[in-house]
Design a protein around this motif. Structure first.
Motif, PDB file in Angstrom:
ATOM      1  N   ARG A 193       0.829  -1.207   0.000  1.00  0.00           N
ATOM      2  CA  ARG A 193       0.000   0.000   0.000  1.00  0.00           C
ATOM      3  C   ARG A 193       0.865   1.259   0.000  1.00  0.00           C
ATOM      4  NH1 ARG A 193      -5.512  -0.653   1.930  1.00  0.00           N
ATOM      5  NH2 ARG A 193      -5.937  -2.864   2.124  1.00  0.00           N
ATOM      6  N   LYS A 194       1.942   1.243   0.782  1.00  0.00           N
ATOM      7  CA  LYS A 194       2.840   2.402   0.812  1.00  0.00           C
ATOM      8  C   LYS A 194       3.498   2.602  -0.548  1.00  0.00           C
ATOM      9  CE  LYS A 194       4.008   2.514   5.687  1.00  0.00           C
ATOM     10  NZ  LYS A 194       5.086   2.404   6.673  1.00  0.00           N
ATOM     11  N   ARG A 195       3.915   1.494  -1.192  1.00  0.00           N
ATOM     12  CA  ARG A 195       4.547   1.588  -2.503  1.00  0.00           C
ATOM     13  C   ARG A 195       3.561   2.162  -3.518  1.00  0.00           C
ATOM     14  NH1 ARG A 195       4.362  -0.747  -7.090  1.00  0.00           N
ATOM     15  NH2 ARG A 195       2.920  -2.363  -6.420  1.00  0.00           N
ATOM     16  N   PHE A 196       2.328   1.676  -3.501  1.00  0.00           N
ATOM     17  CA  PHE A 196       1.309   2.168  -4.432  1.00  0.00           C
ATOM     18  C   PHE A 196       1.061   3.655  -4.220  1.00  0.00           C
ATOM     19  CE2 PHE A 196      -3.127   3.029  -5.528  1.00  0.00           C
ATOM     20  CZ  PHE A 196      -3.134   2.632  -6.850  1.00  0.00           C
ATOM     21  N   THR A 197       0.948   4.072  -2.960  1.00  0.00           N
ATOM     22  CA  THR A 197       0.716   5.484  -2.648  1.00  0.00           C
ATOM     23  C   THR A 197       1.879   6.339  -3.137  1.00  0.00           C
ATOM     24  OG1 THR A 197      -0.588   4.872  -0.736  1.00  0.00           O
ATOM     25  CG2 THR A 197       0.261   7.117  -0.771  1.00  0.00           C
ATOM     26  N   ARG A 198       3.091   5.865  -2.929  1.00  0.00           N
ATOM     27  CA  ARG A 198       4.274   6.589  -3.374  1.00  0.00           C
ATOM     28  C   ARG A 198       4.270   6.732  -4.894  1.00  0.00           C
ATOM     29  NH1 ARG A 198       7.530   4.047  -0.228  1.00  0.00           N
ATOM     30  NH2 ARG A 198       7.884   2.324  -1.638  1.00  0.00           N
ATOM     31  N   GLU A 199       3.918   5.656  -5.603  1.00  0.00           N
ATOM     32  CA  GLU A 199       3.863   5.722  -7.062  1.00  0.00           C
ATOM     33  C   GLU A 199       2.784   6.692  -7.538  1.00  0.00           C
ATOM     34  OE1 GLU A 199       3.271   1.726  -8.347  1.00  0.00           O
ATOM     35  OE2 GLU A 199       5.352   1.150  -7.957  1.00  0.00           O
ATOM     36  N   GLN A 200       1.648   6.698  -6.868  1.00  0.00           N
ATOM     37  CA  GLN A 200       0.578   7.624  -7.241  1.00  0.00           C
ATOM     38  C   GLN A 200       1.027   9.074  -7.065  1.00  0.00           C
ATOM     39  OE1 GLN A 200      -2.409   6.914  -8.636  1.00  0.00           O
ATOM     40  NE2 GLN A 200      -1.597   4.848  -8.770  1.00  0.00           N
ATOM     41  N   ARG A 201       1.718   9.365  -5.954  1.00  0.00           N
ATOM     42  CA  ARG A 201       2.228  10.730  -5.734  1.00  0.00           C
ATOM     43  C   ARG A 201       3.189  11.126  -6.843  1.00  0.00           C
ATOM     44  NH1 ARG A 201       2.848   9.401  -0.159  1.00  0.00           N
ATOM     45  NH2 ARG A 201       5.045   9.059  -0.561  1.00  0.00           N
ATOM     46  N   GLU A 202       4.084  10.185  -7.207  1.00  0.00           N
ATOM     47  CA  GLU A 202       5.054  10.500  -8.252  1.00  0.00           C
ATOM     48  C   GLU A 202       4.365  10.750  -9.590  1.00  0.00           C
ATOM     49  OE1 GLU A 202       7.688   7.165  -8.127  1.00  0.00           O
ATOM     50  OE2 GLU A 202       8.576   7.779  -6.219  1.00  0.00           O
ATOM     51  N   ARG A 203       3.330   9.977  -9.903  1.00  0.00           N
ATOM     52  CA  ARG A 203       2.589  10.183 -11.157  1.00  0.00           C
ATOM     53  C   ARG A 203       1.906  11.539 -11.169  1.00  0.00           C
ATOM     54  NH1 ARG A 203       0.255   4.426 -10.762  1.00  0.00           N
ATOM     55  NH2 ARG A 203       1.854   3.232 -11.817  1.00  0.00           N
TER      56      ARG A 203
ATOM     57  N   ARG B 205       2.744  14.188  -9.459  1.00  0.00           N
ATOM     58  CA  ARG B 205       3.791  15.208  -9.524  1.00  0.00           C
ATOM     59  C   ARG B 205       4.297  15.356 -10.957  1.00  0.00           C
ATOM     60  NH1 ARG B 205       7.438  13.173  -5.785  1.00  0.00           N
ATOM     61  NH2 ARG B 205       6.071  13.936  -4.164  1.00  0.00           N
ATOM     62  N   ALA B 206       4.504  14.233 -11.642  1.00  0.00           N
ATOM     63  CA  ALA B 206       4.973  14.279 -13.027  1.00  0.00           C
ATOM     64  C   ALA B 206       3.919  14.914 -13.929  1.00  0.00           C
ATOM     65  CB  ALA B 206       5.311  12.872 -13.506  1.00  0.00           C
ATOM     66  N   ALA B 207       2.654  14.615 -13.693  1.00  0.00           N
ATOM     67  CA  ALA B 207       1.579  15.202 -14.503  1.00  0.00           C
ATOM     68  C   ALA B 207       1.518  16.715 -14.300  1.00  0.00           C
ATOM     69  CB  ALA B 207       0.243  14.566 -14.149  1.00  0.00           C
ATOM     70  N   ARG B 208       1.667  17.169 -13.058  1.00  0.00           N
ATOM     71  CA  ARG B 208       1.656  18.619 -12.797  1.00  0.00           C
ATOM     72  C   ARG B 208       2.846  19.294 -13.469  1.00  0.00           C
ATOM     73  NH1 ARG B 208       0.070  17.089  -7.494  1.00  0.00           N
ATOM     74  NH2 ARG B 208       2.205  17.359  -6.780  1.00  0.00           N
ATOM     75  N   ALA B 209       4.013  18.636 -13.415  1.00  0.00           N
ATOM     76  CA  ALA B 209       5.193  19.208 -14.044  1.00  0.00           C
ATOM     77  C   ALA B 209       5.020  19.286 -15.566  1.00  0.00           C
ATOM     78  CB  ALA B 209       6.431  18.378 -13.694  1.00  0.00           C
ATOM     79  N   ALA B 210       4.386  18.258 -16.144  1.00  0.00           N
ATOM     80  CA  ALA B 210       4.148  18.267 -17.590  1.00  0.00           C
ATOM     81  C   ALA B 210       3.156  19.371 -17.969  1.00  0.00           C
ATOM     82  CB  ALA B 210       3.628  16.903 -18.041  1.00  0.00           C
ATOM     83  N   ASP B 211       2.148  19.600 -17.133  1.00  0.00           N
ATOM     84  CA  ASP B 211       1.169  20.661 -17.403  1.00  0.00           C
ATOM     85  C   ASP B 211       1.833  22.031 -17.365  1.00  0.00           C
ATOM     86  OD1 ASP B 211      -0.875  18.888 -17.757  1.00  0.00           O
ATOM     87  OD2 ASP B 211      -1.710  19.158 -15.739  1.00  0.00           O
TER      88      ASP B 211
END
Length: 58
Positions: free
Chosen positions: A37-47, A49-55
């Protein structure tokens, strides 16, 4: 209510792992689930963050 439970239900003697929270296998499964669950949450945060940076870039 607490008094009734404590005096009518009695102690959890004779139930293996009642205080510790179950068998060793159950504890290990819980730890694996928590890590996943922690790994999944961490991956979701990174996604996100990457989407905001791309925007911001385009």
């Amino acid at each position: 209510m607490r008094w009734a439970f404590r005096h009518l239900a009695g102690p959890a003697e004779g139930v293996q792992g009642a205080v510790q929270g179950g068998s060793a296998e159950a504890r290990e499964a819980w730890k694996r689930d928590l890590a996943e669950r922690k790994r999944f949450t961490r991956e979701q945060r990174e996604r996100r963050r990457a989407a905001r940076a791309a925007d911001r870039r385009g």
